[in-house]
Scaffold this motif. Sequence first.
Motif, PDB file in Angstrom:
ATOM      1  N   ARG A  14       0.709  -1.116  -0.007  1.00  0.00           N
ATOM      2  CA  ARG A  14       0.004  -0.013  -0.170  1.00  0.00           C
ATOM      3  C   ARG A  14       1.006   1.136   0.027  1.00  0.00           C
ATOM      4  O   ARG A  14       0.778   2.362  -0.719  1.00  0.00           O
ATOM      5  CB  ARG A  14      -0.847  -0.145   1.269  1.00  0.00           C
ATOM      6  N   ARG A  18       0.869   3.997  -2.971  1.00  0.00           N
ATOM      7  CA  ARG A  18       0.566   5.396  -2.653  1.00  0.00           C
ATOM      8  C   ARG A  18       1.965   6.215  -3.360  1.00  0.00           C
ATOM      9  O   ARG A  18       1.650   7.116  -4.110  1.00  0.00           O
ATOM     10  CB  ARG A  18       0.716   5.841  -1.522  1.00  0.00           C
ATOM     11  N   GLN A  28      -5.698  11.398  -5.700  1.00  0.00           N
ATOM     12  CA  GLN A  28      -6.405  10.235  -5.474  1.00  0.00           C
ATOM     13  C   GLN A  28      -7.784  10.473  -6.358  1.00  0.00           C
ATOM     14  O   GLN A  28      -8.318   9.212  -6.658  1.00  0.00           O
ATOM     15  CB  GLN A  28      -6.774  10.204  -4.200  1.00  0.00           C
ATOM     16  N   SER A  40     -12.836   7.609  -2.593  1.00  0.00           N
ATOM     17  CA  SER A  40     -12.971   7.178  -1.121  1.00  0.00           C
ATOM     18  C   SER A  40     -12.323   5.665  -1.239  1.00  0.00           C
ATOM     19  O   SER A  40     -11.703   5.230  -0.410  1.00  0.00           O
ATOM     20  CB  SER A  40     -14.277   6.917  -0.511  1.00  0.00           C
ATOM     21  N   TYR A  41     -12.743   4.909  -2.526  1.00  0.00           N
ATOM     22  CA  TYR A  41     -12.089   3.614  -2.564  1.00  0.00           C
ATOM     23  C   TYR A  41     -10.429   3.708  -2.588  1.00  0.00           C
ATOM     24  O   TYR A  41      -9.844   2.900  -1.829  1.00  0.00           O
ATOM     25  CB  TYR A  41     -12.635   2.972  -3.871  1.00  0.00           C
ATOM     26  N   SER A  43      -8.706   6.125  -1.358  1.00  0.00           N
ATOM     27  CA  SER A  43      -8.145   6.315  -0.081  1.00  0.00           C
ATOM     28  C   SER A  43      -8.150   5.376   0.845  1.00  0.00           C
ATOM     29  O   SER A  43      -7.170   5.249   1.556  1.00  0.00           O
ATOM     30  CB  SER A  43      -9.047   7.528   0.507  1.00  0.00           C
ATOM     31  N   LYS A  44      -9.141   4.323   0.891  1.00  0.00           N
ATOM     32  CA  LYS A  44      -9.427   3.301   1.776  1.00  0.00           C
ATOM     33  C   LYS A  44      -8.306   2.173   1.368  1.00  0.00           C
ATOM     34  O   LYS A  44      -7.641   1.537   2.414  1.00  0.00           O
ATOM     35  CB  LYS A  44     -10.686   2.636   1.863  1.00  0.00           C
ATOM     36  N   LEU A  45      -7.998   2.105   0.311  1.00  0.00           N
ATOM     37  CA  LEU A  45      -7.185   1.371  -0.384  1.00  0.00           C
ATOM     38  C   LEU A  45      -5.597   1.626   0.246  1.00  0.00           C
ATOM     39  O   LEU A  45      -4.813   0.943   0.944  1.00  0.00           O
ATOM     40  CB  LEU A  45      -7.068   1.063  -1.741  1.00  0.00           C
ATOM     41  N   GLU A  46      -5.336   2.874   0.291  1.00  0.00           N
ATOM     42  CA  GLU A  46      -4.105   3.471   0.585  1.00  0.00           C
ATOM     43  C   GLU A  46      -3.900   3.353   2.135  1.00  0.00           C
ATOM     44  O   GLU A  46      -2.745   3.251   2.687  1.00  0.00           O
ATOM     45  CB  GLU A  46      -3.863   4.886   0.050  1.00  0.00           C
ATOM     46  N   ARG A  47      -5.153   3.568   2.956  1.00  0.00           N
ATOM     47  CA  ARG A  47      -5.022   3.271   4.352  1.00  0.00           C
ATOM     48  C   ARG A  47      -5.063   1.942   4.736  1.00  0.00           C
ATOM     49  O   ARG A  47      -5.043   1.823   6.144  1.00  0.00           O
ATOM     50  CB  ARG A  47      -6.276   4.084   4.948  1.00  0.00           C
ATOM     51  N   GLU A  49      -7.865  -0.296   4.374  1.00  0.00           N
ATOM     52  CA  GLU A  49      -9.187  -0.564   4.363  1.00  0.00           C
ATOM     53  C   GLU A  49      -9.785  -1.518   3.476  1.00  0.00           C
ATOM     54  O   GLU A  49     -10.751  -2.029   3.509  1.00  0.00           O
ATOM     55  CB  GLU A  49     -10.054   0.632   4.920  1.00  0.00           C
ATOM     56  N   ASN A  50      -9.152  -1.608   2.273  1.00  0.00           N
ATOM     57  CA  ASN A  50      -9.547  -2.193   1.416  1.00  0.00           C
ATOM     58  C   ASN A  50      -8.412  -3.390   0.884  1.00  0.00           C
ATOM     59  O   ASN A  50      -7.222  -2.760   0.774  1.00  0.00           O
ATOM     60  CB  ASN A  50      -9.898  -1.638   0.016  1.00  0.00           C
TER      61      ASN A  50
END
Length: 84
Positions: A14, A18, A28, A40-41, A43-47, A49-50
């Motif tokens: 991840r 990024r 993003q 948001s997808y 963002s969630k991938l980079e954080r 959460e996906n």
Amino acid sequence: MSASLYHVDYNDLRVLLRSVRVKAGLTQVQMAETLGVGQSYVSKLERGENFVDVLLYVRWCQACSIKPGAVLDELLDRTVKLRN
């Protein structure tokens, strides 16, 4: 290897994705538009959460004008350096 979003190797991927996006000069929002997903997808991938789907990974690399294999090589190099 555990199939966890929080596994250290998955986190390394991840962080690298990024970094590749930022080096390519993409926001993003721009990446999301290119991939056909919402911001948001991305963002969630980079954080973390996906999960990263393999086909999305390939399209991500293409959007950044980098070969998917080159990113994997970088990931492996980082992993080896961190583990030694």
